[in-house]
Design a protein around this motif. Structure first.
Motif, PDB file in Angstrom:
ATOM      1  N   ILE A 269       0.850  -1.195   0.000  1.00 17.29           N
ATOM      2  CA  ILE A 269       0.000   0.000   0.000  1.00 17.29           C
ATOM      3  C   ILE A 269       0.882   1.240   0.000  1.00 17.29           C
ATOM      4  N   THR A 270       0.619   2.137  -0.953  1.00 15.81           N
ATOM      5  CA  THR A 270       1.344   3.389  -1.051  1.00 15.81           C
ATOM      6  C   THR A 270       0.346   4.545  -1.119  1.00 15.81           C
ATOM      7  N   ARG A 271       0.859   5.753  -0.982  1.00 14.34           N
ATOM      8  CA  ARG A 271      -0.002   6.929  -1.044  1.00 14.34           C
ATOM      9  C   ARG A 271       0.753   8.099  -1.655  1.00 14.34           C
ATOM     10  N   LYS A 272      -0.016   9.060  -2.166  1.00 13.60           N
ATOM     11  CA  LYS A 272       0.548  10.317  -2.619  1.00 13.60           C
ATOM     12  C   LYS A 272      -0.516  11.386  -2.488  1.00 13.60           C
TER      13      LYS A 272
ATOM     14  N   HIS B 133      -4.852  12.441   0.629  1.00 12.68           N
ATOM     15  CA  HIS B 133      -4.060  11.500  -0.136  1.00 12.68           C
ATOM     16  C   HIS B 133      -4.927  10.556  -0.963  1.00 12.68           C
ATOM     17  N   VAL B 134      -4.371  10.101  -2.061  1.00 11.27           N
ATOM     18  CA  VAL B 134      -4.927   8.985  -2.809  1.00 11.27           C
ATOM     19  C   VAL B 134      -4.075   7.764  -2.455  1.00 11.27           C
ATOM     20  N   PHE B 135      -4.723   6.625  -2.221  1.00  7.62           N
ATOM     21  CA  PHE B 135      -4.033   5.417  -1.785  1.00  7.62           C
ATOM     22  C   PHE B 135      -4.072   4.363  -2.892  1.00  7.62           C
TER      23      PHE B 135
ATOM     24  N   GLY C  38      -7.868   3.948  -3.895  1.00 10.89           N
ATOM     25  CA  GLY C  38      -8.814   4.529  -2.943  1.00 10.89           C
ATOM     26  C   GLY C  38      -8.631   6.029  -2.907  1.00 10.89           C
ATOM     27  N   HIS C  39      -9.654   6.752  -3.308  1.00 18.96           N
ATOM     28  CA  HIS C  39      -9.530   8.202  -3.518  1.00 18.96           C
ATOM     29  C   HIS C  39     -10.709   8.882  -2.833  1.00 18.96           C
TER      30      HIS C  39
ATOM     31  N   MET D  47      -6.801   4.708   6.932  1.00 15.50           N
ATOM     32  CA  MET D  47      -6.957   4.253   5.551  1.00 15.50           C
ATOM     33  C   MET D  47      -6.048   3.076   5.174  1.00 15.50           C
ATOM     34  N   PRO D  48      -4.738   3.118   5.458  1.00 16.75           N
ATOM     35  CA  PRO D  48      -3.901   1.968   5.064  1.00 16.75           C
ATOM     36  C   PRO D  48      -4.340   0.670   5.723  1.00 16.75           C
TER      37      PRO D  48
END
Length: 207
Positions: A36-39, A47-49, A173-174, A190-191
């Protein structure tokens, strides 16, 4: 006003842009089977995941297990939703879904409601499928006092066939959860939620 098909086509392009963008992602959970990453999102102040998982099941089966009624079976296994209701079926690919999620973090996060335009599409290449979603307003779904209305920005899933009985799934996931939640709570929640959801999907798909 743009048609539902036009809205979803625009979302599909944005979803692929997010998936294919390799810059700026930071890991927030990394295990052998689920990463799982995010930015930072360009759509809202959050963040969007991205969740990625390999599943020992055919891609078309995984896609149908993930999708909610009437296209799939998500409500049968996903404990992260209280209810999934198809508000309107537009055609064989497109539908509008009302999702209610339970409260979380010992009640700190109240139950949420999301109204989404969704699409499940199997591509002609026979190797991939996609779900695409975006929150909309619908006359049959007025805001309820007891539920916090969340918003899904362009997101969804991409399923790639990696073998006769194996699939690589990418989940985007946004979501803006709405309400007055501290950012720190959302970023911590979220994560863990995405990981649990994808792990449950992986197990459900291999049964």
């Amino acid at each position: 006003m743009a048609s539902y098909k036009q809205i979803l086509e625009d979302c599909r392009i944005k979803l692929l842009d997010i998936i294919n963008d390799e810059e700026g992602w930071e890991k927030c959970q990394n295990e052998k089977q689920i990463v799982i990453t995010r930015k930072l999102s360009t759509f809202f102040d959050g963040h969007v995941f991205k969740g990625e998982v390999d599943i020992d099941a055919p891609f078309d089966k995984v896609a149908k297990i993930w999708a909610p009624n009437p296209k799939g079976h998500r409500e049968e296994w996903d404990t992260h939703v209280t209810s999934l209701e198809c508000v309107e079926e537009i055609d064989e690919e497109v539908y509008i879904v009302r999702t209610v999620t339970p409260s979380a973090a010992m009640g700190l996060v109240a139950a949420r409601e999301l109204i989404d335009l969704m699409m499940l599409r199997f591509e002609d290449d026979g190797q991939t499928a996609m779900t695409v979603s975006k929150s909309i307003e619908h006359n049959d779904c007025p805001i309820q006092d007891k539920l916090v209305r969340g918003t899904n920005y362009p997101g969804g899933t991409l399923y790639r066939k990696t073998g006769p009985y194996t699939t690589h799934m990418t989940y985007i996931g946004h979501t803006c959860l709405g309400g007055n939640l501290p950012t720190s709570v959302v970023e911590a929640l979220m994560p863990r939620t995405i990981h649990s959801m994808l792990d449950t999907l992986r197990k459900a798909s291999t049964q």
